[in-house]
Structures are given as C-alpha cells and as structure tokens.
Design an enzyme around this catalytic site. Structure first.
Site, PDB file in Angstrom:
ATOM      1  N   HIS A  80     -19.993  33.904  16.476  1.00  0.00           N
ATOM      2  CA  HIS A  80     -21.092  32.955  16.696  1.00  0.00           C
ATOM      3  C   HIS A  80     -21.148  31.636  15.986  1.00  0.00           C
ATOM      4  CE1 HIS A  80     -25.048  31.111  16.946  1.00  0.00           C
ATOM      5  NE2 HIS A  80     -25.472  32.127  17.941  1.00  0.00           N
ATOM      6  N   GLU A 146     -21.434  28.902  24.509  1.00  0.00           N
ATOM      7  CA  GLU A 146     -22.392  28.508  23.789  1.00  0.00           C
ATOM      8  C   GLU A 146     -21.908  27.159  23.324  1.00  0.00           C
ATOM      9  OE1 GLU A 146     -25.497  31.710  22.670  1.00  0.00           O
ATOM     10  OE2 GLU A 146     -24.044  31.393  21.022  1.00  0.00           O
ATOM     11  N   GLY A 209     -31.187  33.161  22.177  1.00  0.00           N
ATOM     12  CA  GLY A 209     -31.568  33.109  20.919  1.00  0.00           C
ATOM     13  C   GLY A 209     -33.172  33.305  20.497  1.00  0.00           C
TER      14      GLY A 209
HETATM   15  P1  PGA Z   1     -30.894  29.758  21.132  1.00  0.00           P
HETATM   16  O1  PGA Z   1     -29.713  30.238  20.467  1.00  0.00           O
HETATM   17  O2  PGA Z   1     -31.213  30.393  22.384  1.00  0.00           O
HETATM   18  O3  PGA Z   1     -31.992  29.660  20.074  1.00  0.00           O
HETATM   19  O4  PGA Z   1     -30.505  28.123  21.582  1.00  0.00           O
HETATM   20  C1  PGA Z   1     -28.523  30.730  21.095  1.00  0.00           C
HETATM   21  C2  PGA Z   1     -27.424  31.486  20.320  1.00  0.00           C
HETATM   22  O5  PGA Z   1     -27.243  30.868  19.176  1.00  0.00           O
HETATM   23  O6  PGA Z   1     -27.069  32.349  20.720  1.00  0.00           O
END
Ligand code: PGA
Length: 227
Positions: A80, A146, A209
């Site tokens: 991540h 991402e 997230g």
């Molecule tokens: P977010 O994070 O949906 O809060 O933008 C996604 C993630 O980091 O997996």
C-alpha cells in the site's frame, strides 16, 4: 465486482462493533490486525493490511502470513502506498511479502500507483516487475491500481484514464509473465462516484479506504454494484 474495504487504522473497538452489527455482505474487509478475530465467521472474507516478509521468529510487532492464515484470514494487502511512504517499503521487500503470502495460501492484493508528478507507466512497470519477481501463482493475485494523488483526496481520475492504466497493467503482466490478472481501482471511491466508476470496462472491482468504515455507504456501494 469485488469490493475490498481497507479499514486502515481508522476504527476504535466501539466503531468496529457497530460495523459488525450492521453489515454482513459478500465483500472482503481488511481491519487492523488487532480486530481480525471479530471479523471472522461472517459473510465477508477477511484480509490483513500487511504481512511480514519473514516466517515466525524474533520480529517484534510483525504479523506473519502463517499466523494470519492459521487464524482464518484469506487475503493480505501488500505494498500500500502509505506503507511505501511511511515505512519506506521497497519493491524488493514487497516481493518477499508476496512470496511469503502465496506460500501460506493467502490471496494477495498488490497495490501499485503513481504520485502526481511521476512518469506513471515507468513507475508502475517497475513496481510490477520488481514486486512480482519469481512469482508464478497469478491466480491468487489481484492488483489494485491506486494513484497516490487520489487516496483520501476526494479526487478520482477520469474513467478513460483508469481504463488506460488498467490496460497498461494487464499488458505489462501478460508480456512479462504470460498471465492475466484482475485489476481493481482504489482512491476516493464513494457512494456518489461508484455509479460512474463501475462503467469502466476492464475493471474487476474496488479497494475502498475511508468510506469502508461507514457501513451505510458501504451497503449503498454494494447495492449499486449489484444493479
Ligand atoms: P481512500 O483510500 O478510499 O480513503 O481514498 C483508498 C486506499 O488507500 O486504499
């Protein structure tokens, strides 16, 4: 479509109980490791947010793939961007984690993605090639695209941009490993943009997230993907 919730380090015990009491859908939830036992034996599958690159042993604070699997965890997120940034994780370490995870029969969710000013394809290609070195089991691997500039910012790329990047990821893996993979999108997914994002052709699901800590929104997202 797969829905994976990355609960990060957002929730207290009380909030975890509320989520568990109000939500039981066919998704994958990745809570803080300390809360994993509460999430087991529901309709959703459970993942951890990271695993150690080591087996059992003297590694204070770490969780091994073997321990996770023993407890009933099915998935692990690896690489991540927050771990790459705050824990200085390298592609080489991520590669070791992937191999350990697969050896212990965990399914791997490998996160890749560029910073705003990066040469996107160059960065993603490197993340993929280095993290997947010597990996042969691609059926237990999911890639989550991402873009770092979209995580927690309320910004998402256009559907066209996401589709092009997913296709780049798939082509890179086909060319270098002769395999096909499922690719998810993650970064500021919510109940409002899900109806647009779900139209992306080559997409297999979402890594969510902050919003995954809110069971009402999560239910709406799951319902909208069923339509
Ligand atoms: P977010 O994070 O949906 O809060 O933008 C996604 C993630 O980091 O997996």
């Amino acid at each position: 479509m797969l829905v994976i919730g990355n609960l990060k380090m957002y929730m207290t015990y009380e909030e975890v109980k509320t989520l568990i009491d109000n939500f039981d859908e066919d998704v994958i939830l990745c809570p803080s490791a300390i809360f994993v036992p509460y999430f087991l034996n529901h309709k959703y599958k459970v993942g951890v947010q990271d695993i150690s690159m080591y087996d059992l042993g003297s590694h204070t604070g770490e969780i091994s793939a073997k321990q996770a699997k023993d407890l009933g965890v099915s998935y692990t997120i690896v690489g991540h961007s927050e771990r790459r940034k705050y824990n200085n994780e390298t592609n080489e370490e991520i590669n070791k984690k992937i191999i350990k995870g697969l050896e212990n029969n965990l399914k791997i969710i490998l996160c890749v993605g560029e910073n705003k000013d990066d040469d996107k394809e160059k960065v993603i290609e490197r993340q993929l090639l280095e993290a997947l070195k010597d990996v042969s089991n691609f059926k237990d691997l999911i890639i989550a695209y991402e873009p770092v500039w979209c995580i927690g910012t309320g910004i998402t790329p256009t559907n066209e941009q996401i589709e092009t990047t997913i296709s780049f990821i798939q082509t890179t893996i086909e060319k270098n490993f002769g395999k096909s993979v499922k690719v998810l999108y993650g970064g500021s997914v919510d109940k409002d943009n899900i109806n647009t994002l779900k139209k992306i052709n080559n997409l297999s699901g979402f890594l969510i997230g902050k919003v995954s800590t809110d069971y009402r929104q999560l239910k709406e997202i799951v319902a909208s993907l069923r339509d």
